[in-house]
Motif scaffolding. Structure first.
Motif, PDB file in Angstrom:
ATOM      1  N   GLN A 207      42.168  41.772  34.966  1.00 35.06           N
ATOM      2  CA  GLN A 207      42.276  40.462  35.099  1.00 35.06           C
ATOM      3  C   GLN A 207      41.040  39.764  36.062  1.00 35.06           C
ATOM      4  OE1 GLN A 207      46.436  40.138  36.552  1.00 35.06           O
ATOM      5  NE2 GLN A 207      47.096  39.257  34.563  1.00 35.06           N
ATOM      6  N   LEU A 208      41.136  40.442  37.171  1.00 35.00           N
ATOM      7  CA  LEU A 208      39.980  39.976  38.415  1.00 35.00           C
ATOM      8  C   LEU A 208      38.535  40.034  37.473  1.00 35.00           C
ATOM      9  CD1 LEU A 208      39.731  39.527  41.125  1.00 35.00           C
ATOM     10  CD2 LEU A 208      39.249  41.866  41.731  1.00 35.00           C
ATOM     11  N   ILE A 209      38.302  41.063  36.662  1.00 36.73           N
ATOM     12  CA  ILE A 209      37.004  40.954  36.063  1.00 36.73           C
ATOM     13  C   ILE A 209      36.690  39.788  35.119  1.00 36.73           C
ATOM     14  CG2 ILE A 209      35.319  42.306  34.534  1.00 36.73           C
ATOM     15  CD1 ILE A 209      36.384  45.003  35.739  1.00 36.73           C
ATOM     16  N   VAL A 210      37.903  39.721  34.289  1.00 31.02           N
ATOM     17  CA  VAL A 210      37.654  38.823  33.091  1.00 31.02           C
ATOM     18  C   VAL A 210      37.810  37.275  33.955  1.00 31.02           C
ATOM     19  CG1 VAL A 210      39.150  37.574  31.459  1.00 31.02           C
ATOM     20  CG2 VAL A 210      39.144  39.884  31.582  1.00 31.02           C
ATOM     21  N   VAL A 211      38.615  37.013  34.877  1.00 32.06           N
ATOM     22  CA  VAL A 211      38.566  35.746  35.576  1.00 32.06           C
ATOM     23  C   VAL A 211      37.145  35.583  36.300  1.00 32.06           C
ATOM     24  CG1 VAL A 211      39.729  34.316  37.452  1.00 32.06           C
ATOM     25  CG2 VAL A 211      41.175  35.572  35.642  1.00 32.06           C
ATOM     26  N   GLY A 212      36.725  36.433  36.914  1.00 33.29           N
ATOM     27  CA  GLY A 212      35.264  36.386  37.661  1.00 33.29           C
ATOM     28  C   GLY A 212      34.404  36.156  36.740  1.00 33.29           C
ATOM     29  N   ALA A 213      34.221  36.672  35.583  1.00 34.49           N
ATOM     30  CA  ALA A 213      33.291  36.596  34.594  1.00 34.49           C
ATOM     31  C   ALA A 213      33.289  34.963  34.109  1.00 34.49           C
ATOM     32  CB  ALA A 213      33.430  37.518  33.342  1.00 34.49           C
ATOM     33  N   ILE A 214      34.608  34.371  33.824  1.00 36.82           N
ATOM     34  CA  ILE A 214      34.819  33.242  33.154  1.00 36.82           C
ATOM     35  C   ILE A 214      34.319  32.351  34.358  1.00 36.82           C
ATOM     36  CG2 ILE A 214      36.384  31.157  32.696  1.00 36.82           C
ATOM     37  CD1 ILE A 214      38.005  33.561  31.364  1.00 36.82           C
ATOM     38  N   SER A 215      34.736  32.305  35.727  1.00 35.17           N
ATOM     39  CA  SER A 215      34.425  31.522  36.640  1.00 35.17           C
ATOM     40  C   SER A 215      32.978  31.400  36.962  1.00 35.17           C
ATOM     41  CB  SER A 215      35.215  31.987  37.885  1.00 35.17           C
ATOM     42  OG  SER A 215      36.563  31.941  37.982  1.00 35.17           O
ATOM     43  N   GLY A 216      32.156  32.686  36.963  1.00 34.01           N
ATOM     44  CA  GLY A 216      30.765  32.711  37.083  1.00 34.01           C
ATOM     45  C   GLY A 216      30.062  31.757  36.168  1.00 34.01           C
ATOM     46  N   PHE A 217      30.688  32.068  34.950  1.00 31.14           N
ATOM     47  CA  PHE A 217      29.846  31.198  33.623  1.00 31.14           C
ATOM     48  C   PHE A 217      29.964  29.890  34.043  1.00 31.14           C
ATOM     49  CE2 PHE A 217      30.561  29.146  29.610  1.00 31.14           C
ATOM     50  CZ  PHE A 217      29.150  29.324  29.085  1.00 31.14           C
ATOM     51  N   VAL A 218      31.577  29.297  34.244  1.00 29.70           N
ATOM     52  CA  VAL A 218      31.513  27.717  34.556  1.00 29.70           C
ATOM     53  C   VAL A 218      30.818  27.216  35.568  1.00 29.70           C
ATOM     54  CG1 VAL A 218      33.161  26.163  35.284  1.00 29.70           C
ATOM     55  CG2 VAL A 218      34.126  28.086  33.478  1.00 29.70           C
TER      56      VAL A 218
END
Length: 374
Positions: A207-218
């Motif tokens: 979850q941390l990897i997915v959320v981190g990737a989405i947050s970085g993109f945003v």
């Protein structure tokens, strides 16, 4: 609590949270509840915070500026009564632990939104370089009542409350990430590190990897938009970044080590002469940036021992109930090792509510059952 982050400014004659009248009213409402469930209160969660309050009041008399100290002492007394009222309300099933956790989380979300809007408005008006450099009280990034580090500390109290929720709603998740974004935009290194540690408690690795990737993109899209369409100039950002990552600065804790040594030297020469509650800024150029050292030098060893006993019993009762919530409590304790935000109305109130949340959560089901039967 939703109004807590909004306040008057020093230019108005003083800083006063807009939530203050409601907090005063709530203490009056809590009094009959406290009297009704007084017998069910564990003495450890009453006597030590009471001694903490009494020491603050006593040391206010010795302070350099009795009026300014008295204002902060008043909000601690107010917070203490709210603390007792909240615990007794939970014991009497007038308030649920989950609702109380959401009160802290949503108030943090409102504060984060307020800070982010102020950050964006100031960046458009003054330029992003000036905003990220003026993180001090009265600077472009600060709010009327506190600098960015203090704001991040208040937000962190709301963030760790997320660990208590049994069933997390989409709105809870949104508030949590709004709070996280607010902490990151304060550029407070210590609070961002502690937030990162909290992520490992709240989320699993995938979850941390997915959320981190989405947050970085945003965040990447957002900053690209601000550079292209708003005209943000990041040409001086590298100088700011180097100042935040400089090895020599990091080794001294951004001057915190030097100011700690200064306080230790004073204690060596005046071991039994506390300077009075909220007097550090008047005696020294900088505060200790450490809750324990500040308490020691302002209120004597007695204040440190009382706080240690209180926090120990809170931590122990939470540890027995849930390790994740206990780790969140440790994060707050670690935050107090590198900052001393406990002089602002916002942190004082949020901290007492957070302690009430932990004590209420840490009580066993059998304790609650005894309270209901009585």
């Amino acid at each position: 609590m939703m109004l807590l982050g909004f306040s008057t400014s020093p230019e108005d004659g003083g800083v006063l949270s807009f939530g203050t009248p409601f907090f005063i009213a709530s203490t009056l409402v809590f009094l009959p509840v406290i009297l009704r469930y007084w017998a069910d209160m564990d003495w450890r969660f009453f006597i030590f915070p009471l001694l903490h309050i009494l020491l603050i009041i006593a040391m206010t008399v010795l302070s350099f500026s009795p009026f300014q100290s008295s204002v902060r002492a008043f909000f601690n007394v107010l917070g203490f009564v709210i603390y007792l009222g909240v615990i007794c309300s939970v014991l009497g099933q007038r308030l649920s632990i989950q609702t109380l956790a959401r009160i802290l989380i949503y108030s943090g979300g409102v504060l984060a939104a307020y800070f982010i809007v102020n950050f964006l408005f100031s960046s458009v008006k003054l330029g992003i370089q000036q905003v990220i450099l003026e993180r001090y009280v009265g600077g472009a990034m600060s709010l009327p009542w506190g600098a960015s580090n203090t704001i991040a500390q208040v937000l962190l109290l709301s963030a760790v409350s997320y660990t208590i929720l049994d069933e997390r709603r989409k709105s809870d998740f949104l508030m949590f990430w709004l709070i996280a974004a607010g902490i990151c935009l304060t550029f407070s290194r210590s609070n961002m590190i502690l937030l990162f540690l909290l992520f490992f408690v709240v989320f699993r690795l995938r979850q941390l990897i997915v959320v981190g990737a989405i947050s970085g993109f945003v965040l990447g899209v957002f900053f690209a938009y601000m550079v292209i369409f708003v005209g943000w100039d990041f040409s001086g950002f590298d100088a700011f970044l180097s100042s935040r990552t400089d090895v020599e600065i990091l080794a001294t804790g951004n001057g915190r080590l030097q100011t700690l040594i200064e306080k230790i030297d004073y204690l060596t020469n005046h071991p039994f002469e506390p300077i009075g509650y909220y007097s550090s800024l008047f005696y020294f150029d900088l505060s200790a940036h450490n809750f324990w050292m500040t308490s020691l030098i302002e209120q004597s060893l007695a204040a440190v021992m009382v706080s240690l006993c209180f926090f120990y019993f809170v931590g122990r009762t939470v540890f027995r109930r849930d390790r994740k919530v206990f780790f969140g409590f440790l994060i707050i304790m670690m935050a107090l090792m590198v900052e001393d935000p406990h002089f602002t109305q916002q942190y004082i109130t949020s901290f007492w509510v957070y302690l009430a949340l932990l004590v209420s959560f840490g009580r066993t089901e059998s304790d609650m059952g005894v309270a209901r039967e009585s």
